[in-house]
Design an enzyme around this catalytic site. Structure first.
Site, PDB file in Angstrom:
ATOM      1  N   TYR A  56      48.926  42.529  40.963  1.00  0.00           N
ATOM      2  CA  TYR A  56      50.168  41.985  41.531  1.00  0.00           C
ATOM      3  C   TYR A  56      51.343  42.178  40.575  1.00  0.00           C
ATOM      4  O   TYR A  56      52.490  42.262  40.969  1.00  0.00           O
ATOM      5  CB  TYR A  56      50.036  40.478  41.824  1.00  0.00           C
ATOM      6  N   CYS A 384      33.136  51.198  43.208  1.00  0.00           N
ATOM      7  CA  CYS A 384      32.965  50.225  42.134  1.00  0.00           C
ATOM      8  C   CYS A 384      32.518  48.869  42.699  1.00  0.00           C
ATOM      9  O   CYS A 384      31.371  48.755  43.133  1.00  0.00           O
ATOM     10  CB  CYS A 384      34.222  50.143  41.288  1.00  0.00           C
ATOM     11  N   HIS A 510      35.102  55.711  39.736  1.00  0.00           N
ATOM     12  CA  HIS A 510      36.347  55.777  40.530  1.00  0.00           C
ATOM     13  C   HIS A 510      36.720  57.231  40.821  1.00  0.00           C
ATOM     14  O   HIS A 510      37.485  57.833  40.069  1.00  0.00           O
ATOM     15  CB  HIS A 510      37.485  55.116  39.760  1.00  0.00           C
ATOM     16  N   GLU A 512      38.718  58.299  42.944  1.00  0.00           N
ATOM     17  CA  GLU A 512      40.133  58.423  43.311  1.00  0.00           C
ATOM     18  C   GLU A 512      41.007  58.880  42.149  1.00  0.00           C
ATOM     19  O   GLU A 512      42.033  59.526  42.345  1.00  0.00           O
ATOM     20  CB  GLU A 512      40.658  57.096  43.890  1.00  0.00           C
TER      21      GLU A 512
HETATM   22  N1  GLN Z   1      34.115  43.683  38.847  1.00  0.00           N
HETATM   23  C1  GLN Z   1      33.172  44.746  38.842  1.00  0.00           C
HETATM   24  C2  GLN Z   1      32.667  45.064  37.458  1.00  0.00           C
HETATM   25  O1  GLN Z   1      33.275  44.715  36.480  1.00  0.00           O
HETATM   26  C3  GLN Z   1      33.745  45.988  39.502  1.00  0.00           C
HETATM   27  C4  GLN Z   1      34.915  46.569  38.766  1.00  0.00           C
HETATM   28  C5  GLN Z   1      35.729  47.507  39.594  1.00  0.00           C
HETATM   29  O2  GLN Z   1      35.660  47.505  40.826  1.00  0.00           O
HETATM   30  N2  GLN Z   1      36.557  48.309  38.940  1.00  0.00           N
HETATM   31  O3  GLN Z   1      31.648  45.691  37.310  1.00  0.00           O
END
Ligand code: GLN
Length: 539
Positions: A56, A384, A510, A512
């Site tokens: 945010y 993730c 990730h 992306e």
């Molecule tokens: N909160 C989760 C973790 O730390 C996923 C992290 C995320 O989606 N970047 O493993």
């Protein structure tokens, strides 16, 4: 090897004018003329990096191969230039002070009083020239975050002033980005805010060489002349940056305005090579002429803020264009979803992406959505946290481990199908301590993932603390959820998929972050293709 040239991009009047897009577009044009170009961003806030910032506050945190948690503008740089950035491309005030204070503690300043000028500005100048001094680049573009006149920007502006003297005007120029607002009551564009902003910059000893003016209406000749006259820039160096249909139009708009030529002339670089933008234009043509329209749900808890999932949204644009499909991304707030309302809330979607995230808010909604698309054969892509939730959903509803959970959400859970990684157990500090950056992953032969990547080994970027708990792997596997991508050294599961589903893939990393205009990510390409197929057969 010619000396590296430096271009600084400052902003005035308001924030959010798009310095990142202008910097990336200029870099793109210079690169298209054969110049090796990179971009870096200096952010004036005190955080050491944006990794600890809430989306945010600052939008998405972009992660580089070398594991730096950086400003989302670095994502634009990579997407526009198709080159990788690193920790060196993003520096904050926090990092500058941290370095200077460490030096002070080591006694490196030999008893001197440590001051903003010269110690902080020297550290800034050194970092401004770090990528340039590698000899790898012809041009280094540096975006200065914030707006001129801000107290916290002053040391950066001062560092640029000094560098201009040290390197000479032909090696170091300043582009100032401002807003030329339209007052509808007067039916006029107004130049005064720009004049004031240029004046503020001059108070710090910097005369802008180029003015890039954000505007909603065409700048007339009169306005351009007036801006040149009052702001001390050449007439051709007043560049209009009109609102564009897509950010990917901006390089071509800047080409039309001659921004690249103006910059090359100021830097005494040859201006005789025509930029090669064929691939870029081909991408734009595909982007603007889709043959199909599909709707993909993006489930997350920050969906009201576009910048929170910037790289995901851009990856859909790249993959959509490549497939000649217009991807409409429909935001779905995870907190609004319940097992009872999924059918209603997810109606009309041709695929679902469950986004990355942290903490327990909204996760039961994510799990409900995943169950719905799994049972209804709707294409699913989990990234993730989205992958972790897919594992929990499968463990609960298919394997029958009713209380399966992640340690992140329920520290005392008896069935931690998602557990804390071993190396994370001793970690106390929050900043920069996750599993970050590029890690290798071996793909199972014959898996969907391997077919999509057409490779046996890949490298992708990570940002997480939790992992699939391998104790449950056998059970998950025997019920049909397979780990088809595994870290070859640690055995961590990086990809899960369900064979019997038309397209169900969760990834711990990730993808992306690595999608660019010229090389869309294979998983996004395949996912969009699967959604497009679903739309054709289910409409
Ligand atoms: N909160 C989760 C973790 O730390 C996923 C992290 C995320 O989606 N970047 O493993």
């Amino acid at each position: 090897m010619p000396k590296t040239k430096y271009v600084f991009v400052t902003g005035g009047v308001t924030s959010s004018l798009g310095k990142g897009i202008i910097s990336a577009s200029l870099a793109n044009l210079l690169q298209a003329r054969g110049l090796k170009t990179t971009i870096q961003k200096f952010d004036p806030y005190i955080n050491v990096d944006p990794g600890t910032l809430n989306p945010y506050e600052h939008g998405e945190c972009f992660v580089t191969d070398d594991g730096a948690e950086t400003d989302l503008d670095l994502g634009h740089y990579e997407r526009f230039l198709n080159v990788r950035t690193s920790q060196a491309n993003n520096v904050t005030t926090g990092r500058i002070y941290q370095t200077v204070i460490r030096k002070e503690r080591r006694g490196e300043f030999l008893g001197k009083t440590v001051q903003v000028i010269p110690h902080i500005t020297n550290e800034i100048k050194e970092r401004m020239q770090l990528l340039g001094s590698s000899g790898e680049y012809d041009v280094v573009i540096t975006e200065i975050g914030g707006t001129v006149g801000d107290i916290e920007s002053l040391p950066y502006i001062e560092a640029v002033r000094q560098l201009r003297w040290e390197l000479g005007r032909e090696n170091c120029i300043v582009i100032h980005l401002t807003l030329v607002p339209y007052l509808s009551a007067a039916a006029e564009l107004k130049t005064k805010p720009t004049q004031h902003s240029v004046k503020t910059l001059m108070e710090s000893g910097i005369n802008a060489d180029v003015l890039v003016c954000r505007t909603e209406h065409e700048l007339s000749d009169d306005i351009r002349n007036k801006l040149a006259l009052f702001c001390n820039v050449k007439r051709e160096a007043v560049i209009q940056s009109i609102d564009a249909e897509t950010i990917y139009d901006v390089p071509l708009l800047m080409l039309e305005e001659g921004l690249d030529s103006v910059v090359l002339n100021l830097l005494a670089l040859p201006d005789n090579i025509k930029p090669d933008l064929e691939n870029w234009k081909a991408f734009l043509t595909r982007l603007k002429n889709p043959k199909q329209h599909i709707r993909i749900g993006l489930v997350g808890k920050y969906v009201e803020l576009q910048d929170s999932y910037k790289s995901i949204l851009e990856a859909f644009i790249h993959a959509g264009a490549a497939n000649e499909v217009k991807v409409e991304v429909v935001s779905v707030h995870s907190e609004d979803l319940t097992p009872e309302n999924c059918a209603e809330n997810l109606k009309g979607l041709h695929g679902l992406l469950v986004a990355p995230g942290f903490g327990s808010r909204g996760i039961e909604g994510k799990i409900s959505a995943i169950r719905y698309v799994r049972e209804n054969n709707i294409p699913f892509f989990g990234i993730c946290l989205g992958m972790q939730m897919a594992v929990i959903e499968f463990a609960r509803n298919v394997v029958g481990i009713k209380d399966a959970n992640s340690i992140e959400m329920e520290a005392q859970t008896l069935n931690p199908v998602i557990s804390l990684m071993d190396e994370q157990k001793e970690v106390e500090n929050k900043g920069g301590t996750m599993r970050l950056g590029a890690w290798d992953c071996a793909l199972s032969p014959g898996s969907r993932a391997q077919k999509i990547y057409q490779k046996d080994a890949i490298s992708e970027r990570h940002r997480h603390r939790y992992e699939l708990n391998n104790t449950y792997l056998e059970q998950l596997n025997s019920h049909g959820l397979k780990a088809t991508g595994v870290n070859p050294e640690t055995g961590l599961a990086e990809i899960v998929e369900i064979d019997s589903h038309p397209w169900f893939i969760g990834v711990q990393y990730h993808p992306e972050y690595k999608s660019t205009v010229l090389t869309p990510h294979p998983l996004f390409l395949a996912f969009v293709q699967a959604c497009s197929q679903y739309a054709k057969t289910n409409n």
